[in-house]
Design a protein around this motif. Structure first.
Motif, PDB file in Angstrom:
ATOM      1  N   THR A 108      53.104  31.594  34.225  1.00  0.00           N
ATOM      2  CA  THR A 108      54.251  32.437  33.851  1.00  0.00           C
ATOM      3  C   THR A 108      55.454  31.539  33.536  1.00  0.00           C
ATOM      4  OG1 THR A 108      55.315  32.675  36.027  1.00  0.00           O
ATOM      5  CG2 THR A 108      53.542  34.232  35.530  1.00  0.00           C
ATOM      6  N   GLY A 109      56.434  32.129  32.874  1.00  0.00           N
ATOM      7  CA  GLY A 109      57.666  31.405  32.572  1.00  0.00           C
ATOM      8  C   GLY A 109      58.435  31.067  33.834  1.00  0.00           C
ATOM      9  N   TYR A 110      58.398  31.996  34.770  1.00  0.00           N
ATOM     10  CA  TYR A 110      59.091  31.759  36.043  1.00  0.00           C
ATOM     11  C   TYR A 110      58.537  30.485  36.697  1.00  0.00           C
ATOM     12  CZ  TYR A 110      61.914  33.322  39.949  1.00  0.00           C
ATOM     13  OH  TYR A 110      62.895  33.436  40.893  1.00  0.00           O
ATOM     14  N   ASN A 113      59.515  27.191  34.789  1.00  0.00           N
ATOM     15  CA  ASN A 113      60.876  26.721  35.064  1.00  0.00           C
ATOM     16  C   ASN A 113      61.002  26.109  36.455  1.00  0.00           C
ATOM     17  OD1 ASN A 113      61.905  27.252  32.554  1.00  0.00           O
ATOM     18  ND2 ASN A 113      62.561  29.334  33.073  1.00  0.00           N
ATOM     19  N   HIS A 134      68.908  32.317  33.045  1.00  0.00           N
ATOM     20  CA  HIS A 134      67.899  33.176  33.659  1.00  0.00           C
ATOM     21  C   HIS A 134      67.655  32.769  35.120  1.00  0.00           C
ATOM     22  CE1 HIS A 134      63.773  34.833  34.295  1.00  0.00           C
ATOM     23  NE2 HIS A 134      64.238  35.778  33.491  1.00  0.00           N
ATOM     24  N   SER A 136      65.099  32.327  36.855  1.00  0.00           N
ATOM     25  CA  SER A 136      64.051  31.330  37.123  1.00  0.00           C
ATOM     26  C   SER A 136      64.569  29.904  36.925  1.00  0.00           C
ATOM     27  CB  SER A 136      62.840  31.573  36.217  1.00  0.00           C
ATOM     28  OG  SER A 136      63.215  31.559  34.849  1.00  0.00           O
ATOM     29  N   ASP A 175      69.445  28.616  28.800  1.00  0.00           N
ATOM     30  CA  ASP A 175      68.709  29.583  27.979  1.00  0.00           C
ATOM     31  C   ASP A 175      68.971  29.192  26.526  1.00  0.00           C
ATOM     32  OD1 ASP A 175      68.353  31.104  30.364  1.00  0.00           O
ATOM     33  OD2 ASP A 175      68.759  33.004  29.348  1.00  0.00           O
ATOM     34  N   ASP A 204      65.291  26.778  27.531  1.00  0.00           N
ATOM     35  CA  ASP A 204      64.349  27.882  27.752  1.00  0.00           C
ATOM     36  C   ASP A 204      64.538  28.854  26.592  1.00  0.00           C
ATOM     37  OD1 ASP A 204      63.318  30.387  28.397  1.00  0.00           O
ATOM     38  OD2 ASP A 204      63.918  30.292  30.513  1.00  0.00           O
ATOM     39  N   ALA A 206      62.778  31.490  25.614  1.00  0.00           N
ATOM     40  CA  ALA A 206      61.923  32.675  25.790  1.00  0.00           C
ATOM     41  C   ALA A 206      62.196  33.747  24.736  1.00  0.00           C
ATOM     42  CB  ALA A 206      62.130  33.268  27.187  1.00  0.00           C
ATOM     43  N   HIS A 207      63.464  33.886  24.339  1.00  0.00           N
ATOM     44  CA  HIS A 207      63.814  34.976  23.416  1.00  0.00           C
ATOM     45  C   HIS A 207      64.030  34.513  21.979  1.00  0.00           C
ATOM     46  CE1 HIS A 207      64.209  37.837  26.731  1.00  0.00           C
ATOM     47  NE2 HIS A 207      64.659  36.795  27.404  1.00  0.00           N
ATOM     48  N   THR A 236      58.088  31.255  26.561  1.00  0.00           N
ATOM     49  CA  THR A 236      57.198  32.207  27.217  1.00  0.00           C
ATOM     50  C   THR A 236      56.324  32.880  26.162  1.00  0.00           C
ATOM     51  OG1 THR A 236      58.763  34.037  27.119  1.00  0.00           O
ATOM     52  CG2 THR A 236      58.877  32.623  29.044  1.00  0.00           C
ATOM     53  N   LYS A 239      56.760  37.566  25.495  1.00  0.00           N
ATOM     54  CA  LYS A 239      57.832  38.243  24.753  1.00  0.00           C
ATOM     55  C   LYS A 239      57.467  38.300  23.266  1.00  0.00           C
ATOM     56  CE  LYS A 239      60.734  37.664  28.575  1.00  0.00           C
ATOM     57  NZ  LYS A 239      61.282  36.688  29.481  1.00  0.00           N
TER      58      LYS A 239
END
Ligand SMILES: *Cc1c(COP(=O)(O)O)cnc(C)c1O
Length: 387
Positions: A108-110, A113, A134, A136, A175, A204, A206-207, A236, A239
């Motif tokens: 997982t991304g959590y 990190n 975030h 994490s 982020d 990070d 992720a988005h 991640t 998403k």
């Protein structure tokens, strides 16, 4: 009830009194623009499935085919016997996609990190984190035991001052696209500050991955930042790619260090090989189908101009994350419930996920939305905010 549990029950009541109580909703359909929830069909505006890949037929098919080939469970951690051909191929494809030497999958991304920051830093070092990072990333910094410095959101001057006084190895963590605000981190400036102070930069994204950049390469593609400018890229897969898991990309030395040291990599079961195959299928589509990014951009622009006409308080975001700040948590929940009654699913995001007094409706778009649905949303927002 034992005294300890009576105390917990008190705490729960306290959370509820502040309108900060969280509860889950049970969905009864695949992720998508149309979501079935508690027997009702809703228009979904709060998913992170930005590109509509979570239920894409090719992705589902790759998953099924791979389940036939590999079974379901991976059986063990990557370092024992859980690292399949599918995982390995996906890592190579992610490295090529991000233009880095190597990539490493995490479950997982959590966990990615937590694993990265605690592998790179120890007590003698310092980690610098944007105030809006975030959870994490913040938790990874705390776990590392390094000195922990938060800087004001996207404030390069504040960060620079803080870097001057720092001891040990220095890691700046941010982020890429901020998950609750939708704005872009000033990555060019951050990479310069990092270089000037001999610090590493970790992003990070992720988005951003899949969503931003001419080929979906995220903010680093958008700003044209290479591996020597951003040492650590984390992304991640749950998403924009619509599947599950995460990865870290960077130099050979970074990846080998993580394989030796990251406890959230070493001591956990590898994600299922079928998920890796589904992600490989998704990655191909994400790279090839520019129309998904173009459509998101169009929908976002339409929403922003409509919202401004209505006098709604949108934020300075050009991503598909378009939060409307309400402020008060109770009011945010009321509006979210009103929208639910009208058939729109938009969650109210409250502290501590966002700073005190900045509860918001986190509106997100998918490439599968239609323009007419954006107009329906604007209508519903106008009605629900005035009553
Ligand atoms: C969702 C998210 C994560 C966590 O990723 P998971 O794979 O869901 O654990 C990490 N960082 C950011 C910015 C995120 O939005």
């Amino acid at each position: 009830m034992t005294p300890a549990f009576a105390q917990l029950a008190d705490n729960l009541e306290n959370i509820a009194r502040q309108n900060l109580y969280r509860s889950r909703r049970v969905t009864e359909s695949p992720q998508g623009v149309n979501l079935q929830l508690d027997g009702r069909k809703l228009l979904n505006f709060c998913s992170n499935d930005y590109l509509g890949m979570a239920n894409h037929p090719d992705v589902v098919k790759a998953f099924k085919t791979a389940a036939n080939q590999y079974g379901v469970g991976s059986g063990s951690a990557h370092l024992i016997c859980g690292h399949s051909f599918a995982h390995h191929a996906l890592e190579e494809e992610l490295a090529a996609f991000t233009g880095r030497d190597r990539a490493l999958l995490f479950s997982t991304g959590y966990m990615a990190n937590m694993g990265v920051i605690s592998s790179l830093l120890g007590r003698a070092d310092t980690v610098f984190e944007d105030r809006l990072n975030h959870a994490s990333l913040l938790d990874g910094g705390l776990l590392s035991g390094a000195r922990f410095k938060r800087y004001a959101h996207a404030d390069i001057d504040h960060l620079g001052t803080s870097l001057q006084k720092a001891a040990g190895n220095k890691l700046i963590v941010t982020d890429g696209i901020f998950s609750m605000d939708g704005d872009f981190a000033p990555l060019k400036e951050l990479s310069l500050v990092a270089k000037n102070h001999n610090a590493w930069l970790m992003v990070d994204d992720a988005h951003g991955l899949g969503i931003i950049g001419a080929h979906g390469g995220g903010l680093l593609e958008y700003y044209g930042l290479k591996q020597d400018e951003v040492a650590v890229l984390m992304g991640t897969l749950g998403k924009g790619f619509g599947t599950f898991g995460a990865f870290v990309a960077g130099s050979e030395v970074l990846i080998e260090t993580l394989i030796q040291k990251a406890r959230t990599y070493i001591y956990t079961t590898a994600l299922p090989a079928a998920i890796a195959e589904a992600t490989r299928a998704s990655l191909k589509l994400v790279i090839a189908e520019n129309w998904r990014r173009d459509k998101l951009e169009k929908l976002t622009a339409r929403f922003r101009s409509g919202a401004q006409q209505l006098g709604l308080q949108v934020m300075a975001s050009s991503s598909p994350i378009q939060p409307i700040v309400i402020g008060d948590s109770k009011r945010a929940v009321e509006i979210s419930n009103g929208l639910l009654n009208a058939g729109f699913l938009i969650s109210a995001i409250r502290p501590p996920t966002v700073p005190q007094g900045s509860a918001r409706l986190r509106v997100t778009f998918s490439a599968m939305h239609e323009e007419q649905q954006i107009d329906q949303l604007l209508d519903a927002l106008a009605k629900s905010m005035t009553c």
